[in-house]
Design a protein around this motif. Structure first.
Motif, short mmCIF file in Angstrom:
data_model
loop_
_atom_site.label_atom_id
_atom_site.label_comp_id
_atom_site.label_asym_id
_atom_site.label_seq_id
_atom_site.Cartn_x
_atom_site.Cartn_y
_atom_site.Cartn_z
N ILE A 155 16.02 -8.76 -11.23
CA ILE A 155 16.81 -9.19 -12.39
C ILE A 155 18.29 -8.95 -12.14
O ILE A 155 19.14 -9.80 -12.43
CB ILE A 155 16.35 -8.43 -13.66
CG1 ILE A 155 14.96 -8.90 -14.08
CG2 ILE A 155 17.34 -8.64 -14.81
CD1 ILE A 155 14.33 -8.05 -15.18
N LEU A 156 18.62 -7.78 -11.59
CA LEU A 156 20.02 -7.46 -11.29
C LEU A 156 20.60 -8.40 -10.23
O LEU A 156 21.77 -8.80 -10.32
CB LEU A 156 20.13 -6.00 -10.81
CG LEU A 156 19.82 -4.93 -11.87
CD1 LEU A 156 19.80 -3.54 -11.23
CD2 LEU A 156 20.83 -4.98 -13.01
N LEU A 157 19.78 -8.76 -9.25
CA LEU A 157 20.23 -9.71 -8.24
C LEU A 157 20.44 -11.10 -8.83
O LEU A 157 21.37 -11.81 -8.44
CB LEU A 157 19.22 -9.76 -7.09
CG LEU A 157 19.23 -8.55 -6.13
CD1 LEU A 157 17.99 -8.55 -5.25
CD2 LEU A 157 20.49 -8.57 -5.25
N ASP A 158 19.58 -11.47 -9.76
CA ASP A 158 19.75 -12.77 -10.44
C ASP A 158 21.10 -12.84 -11.16
O ASP A 158 21.73 -13.90 -11.22
CB ASP A 158 18.62 -13.00 -11.45
CG ASP A 158 17.33 -13.43 -10.76
OD1 ASP A 158 17.40 -13.87 -9.60
OD2 ASP A 158 16.26 -13.33 -11.39
N LYS A 159 21.53 -11.70 -11.70
CA LYS A 159 22.81 -11.67 -12.41
C LYS A 159 23.99 -11.83 -11.44
O LYS A 159 25.10 -12.14 -11.88
CB LYS A 159 22.94 -10.35 -13.17
CG LYS A 159 21.97 -10.23 -14.35
CD LYS A 159 22.14 -8.90 -15.07
CE LYS A 159 21.18 -8.80 -16.25
NZ LYS A 159 21.30 -7.50 -16.96
N LYS A 160 23.73 -11.60 -10.17
CA LYS A 160 24.77 -11.76 -9.15
C LYS A 160 24.67 -13.13 -8.46
O LYS A 160 25.26 -13.35 -7.39
CB LYS A 160 24.66 -10.66 -8.08
CG LYS A 160 24.76 -9.24 -8.62
CD LYS A 160 26.11 -9.00 -9.25
CE LYS A 160 26.19 -7.58 -9.82
NZ LYS A 160 27.42 -7.38 -10.61
N GLU A 196 0.81 -1.23 0.00
CA GLU A 196 0.00 0.00 0.00
C GLU A 196 0.84 1.27 0.00
O GLU A 196 0.34 2.35 -0.27
CB GLU A 196 -0.94 0.00 1.21
CG GLU A 196 -2.07 -1.01 1.10
CD GLU A 196 -3.09 -0.85 2.21
OE1 GLU A 196 -3.27 0.31 2.68
OE2 GLU A 196 -3.69 -1.85 2.62
N LEU A 197 2.13 1.13 0.30
CA LEU A 197 3.00 2.32 0.29
C LEU A 197 3.32 2.75 -1.13
O LEU A 197 3.80 3.86 -1.36
CB LEU A 197 4.28 2.04 1.08
CG LEU A 197 4.07 1.78 2.58
CD1 LEU A 197 5.40 1.45 3.25
CD2 LEU A 197 3.43 2.99 3.25
N GLY A 198 3.09 1.86 -2.11
CA GLY A 198 3.08 2.27 -3.50
C GLY A 198 4.40 2.33 -4.24
O GLY A 198 4.56 3.15 -5.16
N LEU A 199 5.35 1.46 -3.90
CA LEU A 199 6.58 1.43 -4.68
C LEU A 199 6.31 0.80 -6.05
O LEU A 199 5.57 -0.18 -6.15
CB LEU A 199 7.65 0.62 -3.95
CG LEU A 199 9.05 0.65 -4.60
CD1 LEU A 199 9.63 2.05 -4.54
CD2 LEU A 199 9.99 -0.33 -3.91
N ASP A 200 6.89 1.37 -7.09
CA ASP A 200 6.69 0.90 -8.45
C ASP A 200 7.17 -0.55 -8.60
O ASP A 200 8.33 -0.85 -8.35
CB ASP A 200 7.47 1.82 -9.41
CG ASP A 200 7.21 1.50 -10.87
OD1 ASP A 200 6.50 0.50 -11.16
OD2 ASP A 200 7.71 2.23 -11.73
N ASP A 201 6.27 -1.43 -9.01
CA ASP A 201 6.63 -2.85 -9.18
C ASP A 201 7.71 -3.04 -10.24
O ASP A 201 8.47 -4.01 -10.19
CB ASP A 201 5.39 -3.67 -9.57
CG ASP A 201 4.67 -4.22 -8.34
OD1 ASP A 201 5.18 -4.03 -7.22
OD2 ASP A 201 3.60 -4.83 -8.50
N ASN A 202 7.77 -2.14 -11.22
CA ASN A 202 8.80 -2.25 -12.26
C ASN A 202 10.20 -2.10 -11.67
O ASN A 202 11.15 -2.77 -12.11
CB ASN A 202 8.58 -1.20 -13.35
CG ASN A 202 7.35 -1.48 -14.19
OD1 ASN A 202 7.01 -2.65 -14.43
ND2 ASN A 202 6.67 -0.44 -14.63
N LYS A 203 10.33 -1.24 -10.68
CA LYS A 203 11.62 -1.07 -10.01
C LYS A 203 12.00 -2.36 -9.29
O LYS A 203 13.16 -2.80 -9.35
CB LYS A 203 11.56 0.08 -9.00
CG LYS A 203 11.60 1.46 -9.62
CD LYS A 203 11.71 2.52 -8.54
CE LYS A 203 11.81 3.91 -9.18
NZ LYS A 203 11.94 4.97 -8.15
N ILE A 204 11.03 -2.94 -8.61
CA ILE A 204 11.31 -4.18 -7.87
C ILE A 204 11.72 -5.29 -8.82
O ILE A 204 12.69 -6.02 -8.57
CB ILE A 204 10.06 -4.60 -7.07
CG1 ILE A 204 9.68 -3.50 -6.07
CG2 ILE A 204 10.32 -5.92 -6.34
CD1 ILE A 204 8.37 -3.74 -5.35
#
Length: 249
Positions: free
Chosen positions: A145-150, A132-140
């Motif tokens: 994806i970046l973590l998967d690369k690590k 409900e705090l509304g962080l953009d899901d695209n950012k998440i």
């Protein structure tokens, strides 16, 4: 809430239009107040969780600074001193060991690690705990994806932590010759810093300063001082021996 139920009961039993309008306004205001209270409570919980992650990350950054400095002396004399000094060798290993343990807390996707980044990101998604705090899901999704690369780096960290540093497994020898580098760890640390700083900024409107408590720079010369002191001490002994030999002659 009980207040809202009471207001709705009154509303259903009123015939006066003006009174109905006033009661309807009160019901709407009450709902907005409840929403604001819930959002404030979520923000406070998020801040506590972020602060816990911040503490772990700050400790990891400090261990990285000291460990990488002690394992990568700037001069040959510093390198020779570090390699021959039990104190330095032991100290840099302890910093490295603690670096791995702290990073494992953040990157082990398990309920046993309360503040791991994967669990945290899932809680930020829509329809999840902090949704409900509304962080953009695209950012998440981009962060995931970046973590998967690590993944290779993360798996190596978890193996070192689980097989050698926190436990002593029978098959630990196959994990002891790790090729994990400081550059790989720095890239992961930079990614974690970026994620946490963005969440602080987007959801709490706060700038988070995430850095080691004491950074290593050109003025940090512990190895240089110790190496120079040892060299001067050895030279003094050698020169004293030569002088004594010349006197005896």
């Amino acid at each position: 809430s009980k207040i809202e139920c009471f207001l709705i009961f009154i509303l259903l039993n009123l015939s006066n239009k003006n009174c109905k309008k006033q009661i309807t306004t009160l019901v709407i205001q009450n709902r907005w107040q409840q929403y604001d209270m819930k959002k404030n409570n979520l923000s406070n919980e998020l801040k506590k969780e972020l602060n816990s992650i911040w503490n772990i990350l700050t400790m990891a950054l400090q261990c990285y600074e000291y460990s990488s400095y002690l394992y990568s002396p700037r001069t040959e004399s510093e390198q020779n001193f570090a390699n021959k000094s039990f104190f330095v060798d032991f100290t840099r290993h302890i910093y490295w060991r603690n670096l791995i343990i702290e990073l494992a807390k953040l990157t082990t996707d398990s309920n046993n690690q309360s503040f791991n980044i994967f669990k945290f990101l899932r809680k930020l998604k829509k329809n999840q705990y902090f949704g409900e705090l509304g962080l953009d899901d695209n950012k998440i999704e981009n962060w995931e994806i970046l973590l998967d690369k690590k993944e290779k780096t993360i798996v190596e960290i978890i193996n070192l932590r689980n097989k050698i540093y926190s436990h002593t497994d029978r098959d630990k020898e196959q994990y002891s010759n790790s090729d994990l580098t400081f550059n790989e760890i720095k890239e992961l640390l930079d990614l974690l810093k970026s994620i946490i700083k963005t969440v602080f900024s987007d959801l709490l409107d706060t700038h988070a300063e995430i850095r080691p408590l004491h950074s290593i720079n050109d003025k940090f010369k512990i190895l240089s001082i110790l190496a120079k002191e040892k060299e001067e001490r050895i030279n003094k002994i050698v020169n004293g021996f030569i002088e004594n030999s010349n006197i005896k002659k």
